[in-house]
Motif scaffolding. Structure first.
Motif, mmCIF file in Angstrom:
data_model
loop_
_atom_site.group_PDB
_atom_site.id
_atom_site.type_symbol
_atom_site.label_atom_id
_atom_site.label_comp_id
_atom_site.label_asym_id
_atom_site.label_seq_id
_atom_site.Cartn_x
_atom_site.Cartn_y
_atom_site.Cartn_z
ATOM 1 N N ASN A 55 -48.036 26.872 -21.612
ATOM 2 C CA ASN A 55 -47.057 27.843 -20.751
ATOM 3 C C ASN A 55 -47.688 29.263 -21.019
ATOM 4 O O ASN A 55 -46.816 29.942 -20.513
ATOM 5 C CB ASN A 55 -45.733 27.578 -21.679
ATOM 6 N N SER A 56 -48.571 29.534 -21.693
ATOM 7 C CA SER A 56 -49.050 30.937 -22.043
ATOM 8 C C SER A 56 -50.078 31.452 -21.012
ATOM 9 O O SER A 56 -50.450 32.673 -21.081
ATOM 10 C CB SER A 56 -49.803 30.716 -23.428
ATOM 11 N N LEU A 57 -50.585 30.586 -20.132
ATOM 12 C CA LEU A 57 -51.476 31.165 -19.095
ATOM 13 C C LEU A 57 -50.967 31.944 -17.888
ATOM 14 O O LEU A 57 -49.684 31.665 -17.578
ATOM 15 C CB LEU A 57 -52.149 29.904 -18.436
ATOM 16 N N GLN A 61 -54.642 31.512 -13.997
ATOM 17 C CA GLN A 61 -55.291 30.511 -14.764
ATOM 18 C C GLN A 61 -54.534 29.411 -14.813
ATOM 19 O O GLN A 61 -55.168 28.013 -14.822
ATOM 20 C CB GLN A 61 -55.287 31.335 -16.074
ATOM 21 N N PHE A 62 -53.197 29.357 -14.741
ATOM 22 C CA PHE A 62 -52.532 28.242 -14.727
ATOM 23 C C PHE A 62 -52.817 27.222 -13.473
ATOM 24 O O PHE A 62 -52.896 26.040 -13.753
ATOM 25 C CB PHE A 62 -50.874 28.558 -14.710
ATOM 26 N N LEU A 63 -52.677 28.015 -12.414
ATOM 27 C CA LEU A 63 -53.037 27.211 -11.096
ATOM 28 C C LEU A 63 -54.591 26.650 -11.180
ATOM 29 O O LEU A 63 -54.563 25.544 -10.964
ATOM 30 C CB LEU A 63 -52.949 28.209 -9.765
ATOM 31 N N LEU A 64 -55.446 27.198 -11.695
ATOM 32 C CA LEU A 64 -56.640 26.824 -11.609
ATOM 33 C C LEU A 64 -56.935 25.626 -12.819
ATOM 34 O O LEU A 64 -57.268 24.646 -12.392
ATOM 35 C CB LEU A 64 -57.669 28.042 -12.360
ATOM 36 N N THR A 65 -56.212 25.767 -13.946
ATOM 37 C CA THR A 65 -56.141 24.578 -14.706
ATOM 38 C C THR A 65 -55.384 23.452 -14.288
ATOM 39 O O THR A 65 -55.859 22.236 -14.202
ATOM 40 C CB THR A 65 -55.419 25.044 -16.254
ATOM 41 N N LEU A 66 -54.139 23.762 -13.712
ATOM 42 C CA LEU A 66 -53.505 22.500 -12.835
ATOM 43 C C LEU A 66 -54.399 21.852 -11.820
ATOM 44 O O LEU A 66 -54.442 20.557 -12.002
ATOM 45 C CB LEU A 66 -52.307 23.221 -12.189
ATOM 46 N N ILE A 67 -55.089 22.594 -10.929
ATOM 47 C CA ILE A 67 -56.125 21.826 -9.954
ATOM 48 C C ILE A 67 -57.163 21.053 -10.822
ATOM 49 O O ILE A 67 -57.575 20.087 -10.412
ATOM 50 C CB ILE A 67 -56.531 22.814 -9.026
ATOM 51 N N HIS A 68 -57.722 21.691 -11.860
ATOM 52 C CA HIS A 68 -58.830 21.226 -12.842
ATOM 53 C C HIS A 68 -58.137 19.712 -13.217
ATOM 54 O O HIS A 68 -58.799 18.714 -12.981
ATOM 55 C CB HIS A 68 -59.023 22.188 -13.762
ATOM 56 N N GLU A 69 -57.093 19.792 -13.658
ATOM 57 C CA GLU A 69 -56.575 18.453 -14.383
ATOM 58 C C GLU A 69 -56.136 17.415 -13.155
ATOM 59 O O GLU A 69 -56.351 16.193 -13.346
ATOM 60 C CB GLU A 69 -55.257 18.788 -15.310
ATOM 61 N N ILE A 70 -55.673 18.034 -12.116
ATOM 62 C CA ILE A 70 -55.125 16.928 -10.990
ATOM 63 C C ILE A 70 -56.738 16.434 -10.649
ATOM 64 O O ILE A 70 -56.690 15.077 -10.093
ATOM 65 C CB ILE A 70 -54.492 17.751 -10.031
ATOM 66 N N ALA A 71 -57.605 17.239 -10.445
ATOM 67 C CA ALA A 71 -58.945 16.556 -10.264
ATOM 68 C C ALA A 71 -59.422 15.483 -11.120
ATOM 69 O O ALA A 71 -60.203 14.451 -10.698
ATOM 70 C CB ALA A 71 -60.071 17.810 -10.190
ATOM 71 N N HIS A 72 -58.908 15.544 -12.378
ATOM 72 C CA HIS A 72 -59.187 14.411 -13.282
ATOM 73 C C HIS A 72 -58.684 13.196 -12.759
ATOM 74 O O HIS A 72 -59.112 11.916 -12.861
ATOM 75 C CB HIS A 72 -59.106 14.790 -14.849
ATOM 76 N N LYS A 136 -58.503 37.326 -17.556
ATOM 77 C CA LYS A 136 -57.674 37.913 -18.425
ATOM 78 C C LYS A 136 -57.030 39.062 -18.018
ATOM 79 O O LYS A 136 -55.902 39.737 -18.532
ATOM 80 C CB LYS A 136 -58.766 37.992 -19.663
ATOM 81 N N GLN A 137 -57.668 39.556 -16.932
ATOM 82 C CA GLN A 137 -57.098 41.154 -16.464
ATOM 83 C C GLN A 137 -55.538 40.844 -16.014
ATOM 84 O O GLN A 137 -54.688 41.972 -16.081
ATOM 85 C CB GLN A 137 -57.958 41.690 -15.396
ATOM 86 N N PHE A 138 -55.210 39.645 -15.889
ATOM 87 C CA PHE A 138 -54.030 39.278 -15.282
ATOM 88 C C PHE A 138 -52.855 38.803 -16.365
ATOM 89 O O PHE A 138 -51.724 38.594 -16.167
ATOM 90 C CB PHE A 138 -53.806 38.798 -14.058
ATOM 91 N N ASP A 139 -53.395 38.612 -17.522
ATOM 92 C CA ASP A 139 -52.441 38.355 -18.754
ATOM 93 C C ASP A 139 -51.444 39.487 -18.990
ATOM 94 O O ASP A 139 -51.907 40.726 -18.678
ATOM 95 C CB ASP A 139 -53.456 37.972 -19.969
ATOM 96 N N THR A 140 -50.223 39.044 -19.372
ATOM 97 C CA THR A 140 -49.351 40.008 -19.819
ATOM 98 C C THR A 140 -49.821 40.609 -21.040
ATOM 99 O O THR A 140 -50.749 40.039 -21.818
ATOM 100 C CB THR A 140 -47.978 39.383 -20.258
ATOM 101 N N ALA A 141 -49.647 41.784 -21.298
ATOM 102 C CA ALA A 141 -49.661 42.441 -22.729
ATOM 103 C C ALA A 141 -50.031 41.626 -23.869
ATOM 104 O O ALA A 141 -49.108 40.820 -24.320
ATOM 105 C CB ALA A 141 -49.017 43.679 -23.058
ATOM 106 N N SER A 142 -51.160 41.778 -24.529
ATOM 107 C CA SER A 142 -51.511 40.822 -25.709
ATOM 108 C C SER A 142 -52.313 41.634 -26.856
ATOM 109 O O SER A 142 -52.877 42.669 -26.408
ATOM 110 C CB SER A 142 -52.349 39.740 -25.267
ATOM 111 N N ASN A 143 -52.041 41.218 -27.933
ATOM 112 C CA ASN A 143 -52.865 42.009 -29.207
ATOM 113 C C ASN A 143 -54.291 41.379 -29.204
ATOM 114 O O ASN A 143 -55.097 41.553 -29.907
ATOM 115 C CB ASN A 143 -52.166 41.947 -30.388
ATOM 116 N N THR A 144 -54.604 40.391 -28.164
ATOM 117 C CA THR A 144 -55.940 39.763 -28.643
ATOM 118 C C THR A 144 -56.981 40.352 -27.468
ATOM 119 O O THR A 144 -56.597 40.964 -26.375
ATOM 120 C CB THR A 144 -56.087 38.069 -28.081
ATOM 121 N N THR A 145 -58.143 40.308 -27.747
ATOM 122 C CA THR A 145 -59.247 40.612 -26.737
ATOM 123 C C THR A 145 -60.369 39.351 -26.704
ATOM 124 O O THR A 145 -60.178 38.684 -27.634
ATOM 125 C CB THR A 145 -59.902 41.967 -27.277
#
Length: 196
Positions: A55-57, A61-72, A136-145
């Motif tokens: 849920n954090s994507l 990234q969520f859409l890309l991951t969803l289609i990746h998994e549907i392809a499986h 990553k440029q489209f992530d909400t503010a995060s303290n990670t890099t």
């Protein structure tokens, strides 16, 4: 589920996603962030199939991951047991993703990276440093890099341990864990917390 799912993907992709899901019905569970993967496809012991996605994507990234998994899922339906990211999966993923590669769904600055990645998709989008950075440029503010963005010699935290960034090998970065003085190899796209 459809209403919930539509909150996680770009608005202009919803109709296309629901068309795919109407043709290929599968259980999709949205789960809390996992450190090692964005999503997965499982064949349960009952024979039922399921996709889980973090849920954090961000929506792209969520859409890309969803289609990746549907392809499986579609690969499994057609071929049963084949290599998880073999040629059958690659073709299925490319075929499913193609309609989404448009500026009304993905920002124009992402499209060249996605197109390049889709020429020969890998098991993880994380294997493509440029695509990972662009997404990553489209992530909400995060303290990670991501590792590739921090300077040689910088201190960072990962899984509550402190490391010092060392030399870059071909695809990995050597880092020393400060307590044990052991050297570990990090993926260039590993998400870390910069300390200095």
């Amino acid at each position: 589920m459809s209403k919930t799912l539509s909150q996680y993907i770009p608005e202009n992709s919803v109709k296309l996603v629901f068309e795919i899901l109407a043709e290929h019905p599968i259980t999709i569970k949205i789960v809390n962030k996992r450190a090692t993967k964005h999503g997965d496809f499982k064949i349960m012991h009952t024979g039922k199939t399921q996709i889980t996605i973090n849920n954090s994507l961000n929506q792209y990234q969520f859409l890309l991951t969803l289609i990746h998994e549907i392809a499986h899922f579609t690969t499994f339906k057609k071929h049963k047991r084949v290599k998880p990211h073999g040629i059958e999966w690659k073709r299925s993923f490319q075929h499913l993703m193609l309609p989404f590669l448009q500026p009304s769904i993905f920002p124009e600055e992402l499209l060249p990276y996605l197109a390049n990645y889709l020429k020969n998709p890998k098991a993880s989008t994380g294997s493509d440093v440029h695509l990972t950075y662009a997404l990553k440029q489209f992530d909400t503010a995060s303290n990670t890099t991501i590792m590739v963005e921090i300077a040689h010699g910088s201190l960072f935290m990962y899984n509550n341990k402190t490391y010092k960034k060392g030399n870059t090998r071909r695809t990995r970065i050597e880092c020393i864990e400060l307590n044990s003085k052991k050297t570990y190899l990090f993926n260039q796209n590993a998400e870390v917390i910069l300390l200095q």
